[in-house]
Motif scaffolding. Structure first.
Motif, PDB file in Angstrom:
ATOM      1  N   ILE A   1     -54.956  23.665  -8.602  1.00  0.00           N
ATOM      2  CA  ILE A   1     -56.175  23.790  -7.798  1.00  0.00           C
ATOM      3  C   ILE A   1     -57.309  24.174  -8.740  1.00  0.00           C
ATOM      4  O   ILE A   1     -57.183  25.129  -9.512  1.00  0.00           O
ATOM      5  N   THR A   2     -58.387  23.393  -8.718  1.00  0.00           N
ATOM      6  CA  THR A   2     -59.467  23.605  -9.679  1.00  0.00           C
ATOM      7  C   THR A   2     -60.806  23.759  -8.978  1.00  0.00           C
ATOM      8  O   THR A   2     -61.157  22.937  -8.132  1.00  0.00           O
ATOM      9  N   CYS A   3     -61.537  24.795  -9.346  1.00  0.00           N
ATOM     10  CA  CYS A   3     -62.893  24.965  -8.832  1.00  0.00           C
ATOM     11  C   CYS A   3     -63.872  24.201  -9.713  1.00  0.00           C
ATOM     12  O   CYS A   3     -63.727  24.169 -10.931  1.00  0.00           O
ATOM     13  N   GLY A   4     -64.876  23.598  -9.099  1.00  0.00           N
ATOM     14  CA  GLY A   4     -66.031  23.135  -9.847  1.00  0.00           C
ATOM     15  C   GLY A   4     -67.025  24.274  -9.955  1.00  0.00           C
ATOM     16  O   GLY A   4     -66.812  25.359  -9.400  1.00  0.00           O
TER      17      GLY A   4
ATOM     18  N   PRO B   1     -48.401  26.788  -7.055  1.00  0.00           N
ATOM     19  CA  PRO B   1     -49.703  26.300  -7.527  1.00  0.00           C
ATOM     20  C   PRO B   1     -50.308  27.163  -8.629  1.00  0.00           C
ATOM     21  O   PRO B   1     -49.972  28.337  -8.763  1.00  0.00           O
ATOM     22  N   THR B   2     -51.186  26.546  -9.387  1.00  0.00           N
ATOM     23  CA  THR B   2     -52.036  27.311 -10.302  1.00  0.00           C
ATOM     24  C   THR B   2     -53.469  27.167  -9.812  1.00  0.00           C
ATOM     25  O   THR B   2     -53.837  26.152  -9.225  1.00  0.00           O
TER      26      THR B   2
ATOM     27  N   GLY C   1     -60.718  20.661  -6.533  1.00  0.00           N
ATOM     28  CA  GLY C   1     -59.662  19.768  -6.991  1.00  0.00           C
ATOM     29  C   GLY C   1     -58.300  20.256  -6.515  1.00  0.00           C
ATOM     30  O   GLY C   1     -57.999  21.449  -6.616  1.00  0.00           O
ATOM     31  N   ILE C   2     -57.505  19.354  -5.963  1.00  0.00           N
ATOM     32  CA  ILE C   2     -56.096  19.674  -5.663  1.00  0.00           C
ATOM     33  C   ILE C   2     -55.281  18.553  -6.288  1.00  0.00           C
ATOM     34  O   ILE C   2     -55.250  17.441  -5.783  1.00  0.00           O
TER      35      ILE C   2
ATOM     36  N   ALA D   1     -56.853  27.474  -0.232  1.00  0.00           N
ATOM     37  CA  ALA D   1     -56.031  26.309  -0.586  1.00  0.00           C
ATOM     38  C   ALA D   1     -54.795  26.746  -1.384  1.00  0.00           C
ATOM     39  O   ALA D   1     -53.694  26.223  -1.196  1.00  0.00           O
ATOM     40  N   PHE D   2     -54.996  27.719  -2.256  1.00  0.00           N
ATOM     41  CA  PHE D   2     -53.914  28.264  -3.075  1.00  0.00           C
ATOM     42  C   PHE D   2     -52.833  28.866  -2.170  1.00  0.00           C
ATOM     43  O   PHE D   2     -51.636  28.613  -2.340  1.00  0.00           O
TER      44      PHE D   2
END
Lengths: 326, 326
Positions: free
Chosen positions: A158-161, A183-184, A143-144, A172-173
């Motif tokens: 930024i989220t990992c699944g 970013p977080t 996720g971005i 990406a970060f």
């Protein structure tokens, strides 16, 4: 993934050129990427070039550009065909929040790109762990999540699944810093990403206080505007704690935590909104009443305020202290 | 209490001239009150006139004054004697957060003033319902809680104790508008006044997320600085909900509320700070590390930011919509 990042060498694709997508395209162009922008919808395809150009003109008037607008447009290709994405290293999906539609879009992206192209969704509503099951090689999916307008705000989540390869998220970060973001990185996919989750803790407590007649909705808004608002952008919540001093916080927390709302059900103050079918500024009713022109006034005020607060925040150095807590 | 308020006719006393007290004196002078300032401590008595004058010079350089500084100083009397308070309509107590000391101070105030003089405490730690038991005529006692620097911030929290006459609190609420404040009025005395209470709901959730390894302290600070920070001062939390639209919020709340932290005990991330005796910016350790000069840098940055954000907030009209929720 410890390569040197050279933005001009990284082709980025954006799929979905609505409000958010075209704003993200502008942000990526300003950052220096060559961008392939795909409009799956005919309407969007017709209007996107103008929208993107307008965003770039906004950037120019906000003094964010190093080159003339034309320079950035030269780096952009807008198309209705997914095949244009072929050489992209990263593709951002910004289509509507419907899993069935996103699933179809991912199938089209996957067919066009390399097997190691990173695919990211701008979703704020659907868990990454679910979306990534639609993609062969789910470890390259993450996720971005941007905030509007994407070329001005510094927020990016930024989220990992469950299946995401963490080094890709870390890349990406790193890359997002080249976009002028702060970013977080959320390594676990929790429902209601981190910002929402923290805010809903406030909403639970606030709505419960309203139900109990202890504070009005209006008073709580004032408290946040004039108290929390006076340090939020500068410090965030934990540095604020450091700033006020941590003495005696164990006593305070031991006293206060058991008194906070643990409500599982929607508080009455919110239920009332639901019964009234109150939908907020865009209709005439919400927690506050709105007359005809007020929705537009709030839109304008927010756009202007956002620009100003960002300018103000930029005057205070980014916080680079070594982070102590593990 | 529907009298016309004429600030110049209302003598206000301030007892305790430390950092906060002298700043409050300046705020009251700028608002147009004649002020009797009482320093119970010899040190404070010696230094208070200079401190207050410096605050007024700060006001002058921030363009908050209509007259020269001397005009305001002429309205001020600083004294070590409680007898000076005789004609005050309202007396604000700003001494240290110790009930025993406050009790003694109230005895001295009560002896000097009329039986219907309103007495208020600036406490943020001790329940008003307890403090007012120290005063004969507890219905005239309430909380008036300022934010630092008092002459610049717009935050002010007025709190009733169990015995407070609500019309007196409403009078103070009215008066505070003449001080350039956006006050909140809390009709019930809850532990951890409203702002603290809402913030501690965030801290509970955030510290729990840190304990679970879901988000870092630093990431949560970023989320608040760059996301919440971009609208907090403009909207507060409930108007923000209106702005984003209330559709589907019952679903979101029903899903999310049961997942939020209900922790009663101090989360590990905070316990670790306590074990390390980390006290924040004023020492070298807190959630972040600080070197020698950084505490001062944060002090300066906050003072400056506070001024700027206040100037920015003032550009957006105060929200006067009729309030709908009851």
């Amino acid at each position: 993934m410890t390569e040197q990042i050279n933005v001009a060498d990284i082709q980025v694709g954006v799929v979905g050129l609505g409000l958010m997508g075209s704003s993200i395209v502008a942000a990526l162009l300003v950052a220096g990427h060559p961008v392939k922008a795909i409009a799956p919808l005919a309407d969007e395809l017709a209007e996107a070039p103008d929208h993107i150009k307008n965003h770039l003109l906004q950037c120019e008037s906000a003094d964010l550009l190093h080159y003339p607008v034309e320079h950035y447009l030269y780096q952009l290709k807008v198309s209705g065909s997914y095949a244009t994405l072929a050489d992209c290293r990263l593709v951002l999906e910004c289509v509507t929040e419907r899993p069935d539609i996103k699933k179809e879009v991912y199938a089209n992206i996957v067919e066009a790109v390399a097997t190691d192209t990173i695919i990211a969704s701008n979703t704020s509503a659907i868990p990454i762990s679910i979306l990534q099951t639609y993609v062969p090689g789910p470890e390259r999916f993450l996720g971005i999540h941007w905030a509007e307008p994407a070329y001005m705000t510094r927020f990016l989540e930024i989220t990992c699944g469950n299946a995401t390869a963490v080094p890709l998220a870390e890349w990406a970060f790193e890359l997002a810093h080249h976009w002028g973001k702060e970013p977080t990185l959320l390594k676990k996919d929790i429902r209601g990403f981190v910002t929402n989750r923290l805010m809903y803790a406030v909403y639970r407590e606030g709505l419960t206080l309203a139900d109990q007649g202890i504070a009005t909705i209006e008073d709580m808004d004032k408290a946040f505007r004039y108290d929390a608002g006076s340090w939020m952008t500068l410090m965030g919540i934990f540095r604020r704690m450091d700033f006020l001093g941590l003495d005696n916080l164990d006593n305070i927390l031991n006293n206060l935590l058991p008194k906070l709302s643990n409500a599982d059900n929607v508080p009455l103050a919110m239920q009332k909104m639901i019964e009234l079918r109150a939908k907020g500024t865009q209709t005439s009713k919400g927690f506050y009443d709105y007359n005809g022109s007020e929705a537009k006034e709030w839109d304008d005020a927010f756009a202007e305020f956002n620009k100003e607060i960002d300018r103000l925040a930029a005057q205070y150095p980014s916080v680079n202290n070594k982070f102590q807590y593990k």
